[in-house]
Design a protein around this motif. Structure first.
Motif, PDB file in Angstrom:
ATOM      1  N   SER A 135     -20.882  33.255  42.770  1.00 47.75           N
ATOM      2  CA  SER A 135     -19.942  34.215  43.339  1.00 47.75           C
ATOM      3  C   SER A 135     -20.578  35.595  43.425  1.00 47.75           C
ATOM      4  O   SER A 135     -21.706  35.800  42.972  1.00 47.75           O
ATOM      5  N   ALA A 198     -19.192  38.804  50.131  1.00 47.54           N
ATOM      6  CA  ALA A 198     -18.405  37.572  50.060  1.00 47.54           C
ATOM      7  C   ALA A 198     -17.948  37.178  51.466  1.00 47.54           C
ATOM      8  O   ALA A 198     -18.209  36.069  51.925  1.00 47.54           O
ATOM      9  N   ASP A 204     -16.113  32.615  47.544  1.00 50.07           N
ATOM     10  CA  ASP A 204     -16.197  33.300  46.252  1.00 50.07           C
ATOM     11  C   ASP A 204     -15.306  32.657  45.199  1.00 50.07           C
ATOM     12  O   ASP A 204     -15.732  32.438  44.071  1.00 50.07           O
ATOM     13  N   ARG A 208     -16.353  30.363  41.778  1.00 48.63           N
ATOM     14  CA  ARG A 208     -16.054  31.081  40.534  1.00 48.63           C
ATOM     15  C   ARG A 208     -15.248  30.196  39.576  1.00 48.63           C
ATOM     16  O   ARG A 208     -15.464  30.214  38.363  1.00 48.63           O
ATOM     17  N   ALA A 227     -12.483  39.356  40.516  1.00 48.54           N
ATOM     18  CA  ALA A 227     -12.354  38.235  41.453  1.00 48.54           C
ATOM     19  C   ALA A 227     -11.371  38.485  42.591  1.00 48.54           C
ATOM     20  O   ALA A 227     -11.487  37.851  43.655  1.00 48.54           O
TER      21      ALA A 227
END
Length: 249
Positions: A135, A198, A204, A208, A227
């Motif tokens: 990520s 991203a 992403d 993750r 995030a």
């Protein structure tokens, strides 16, 4: 396109995209990889080739969107939302699958990511943080600046993708996906420095989640506090691109 075709196509295509993308990041990042420290240009082209392979593979089934930001941009432009959930679900599942496959390809390198100190050969290097393989991580952690970067970079992706549909020759020659792949390389080279570009929430978020649960020695944090930015930013960028395209074109 049926819901089943869309779902399968987006899973397969996004899995290939992430296999190439996370794979090139692993190749450049991990110790005992023949491509270690090959650099940012290699990463940018690796992701571009991932788009090329994934989108061409998925195109007959789903159109090869592979990105919730692209899906949202198309929906905002056309007003057709009924199949959006199928695309998004397939993209998230595919991204998770691709991350697992990339992990398996570099399994020995991940397993060697162990802190070895006090050996007969002396003190070994520190383990390599692994989240960046899966990520994005910002170089400077500034939520407002990071969000703006992701929004602008995603508009720079989705608006041209929508406009390419107006270029008759691209569609007839079948080279639209190739041009989009080069566009992704260009975004990586020009706009990827601040956040790692991203420009794709599934790209992403899915990896993750996988990074959180994979048994990687000394893998470090999955950084869930950051995030939301590579999810919200590209979604806003995709919607803005769809709106701009609808107004201007």
């Amino acid at each position: 396109m049926s819901n089943g075709d869309i779902f399968v196509g987006e899973i397969v295509g996004t899995a290939i995209l992430i296999l190439f993308g996370a794979g090139v990041c692993a190749a450049v990042t991990l110790r005992y990889s023949k491509a270690r420290a090959a650099g940012w240009v290699v990463i940018a082209f690796g992701w571009g080739f991932g788009v090329l392979a994934g989108a061409y593979t998925a195109a007959p089934l789903s159109g090869g969107q592979l990105n919730p930001a692209v899906t949202i941009g198309i929906a905002v432009d056309t007003g057709k939302w009924d199949k959006v959930w199928v695309y998004l679900l397939g993209q998230i599942v595919g991204a998770m699958l691709g991350a697992v496959l990339a992990y398996l390809v570099y399994l020995a390198q991940f397993q060697a990511n162990v802190r070895r100190t006090g050996t007969t050969e002396g003190t070994a290097d520190e383990p390599v943080p692994t989240l960046g393989i899966f990520s994005t991580i910002p170089e400077i952690r500034n939520p407002v600046a990071n969000l703006i970067t992701e929004i602008i970079a995603t508009v720079a992706l989705v608006l041209p993708v929508l406009a390419f549909g107006l270029t008759k020759g691209l569609g007839e020659s079948g080279t639209t996906v190739l041009i989009v792949s080069l566009l992704v390389v260009g975004i990586g080279l020009s706009l990827g420095g601040p956040t790692g570009y991203a420009i794709n929430p599934a790209r992403d978020l899915g990896p993750r989640v996988v990074h959180t649960f994979l048994p990687i020695p000394n893998k470090g944090t999955s950084d869930w506090g950051y995030a939301w930015i590579p999810v919200v930013g590209p979604l806003i960028g995709g919607a803005l691109a769809g709106l701009l395209y609808n107004i201007a074109f």
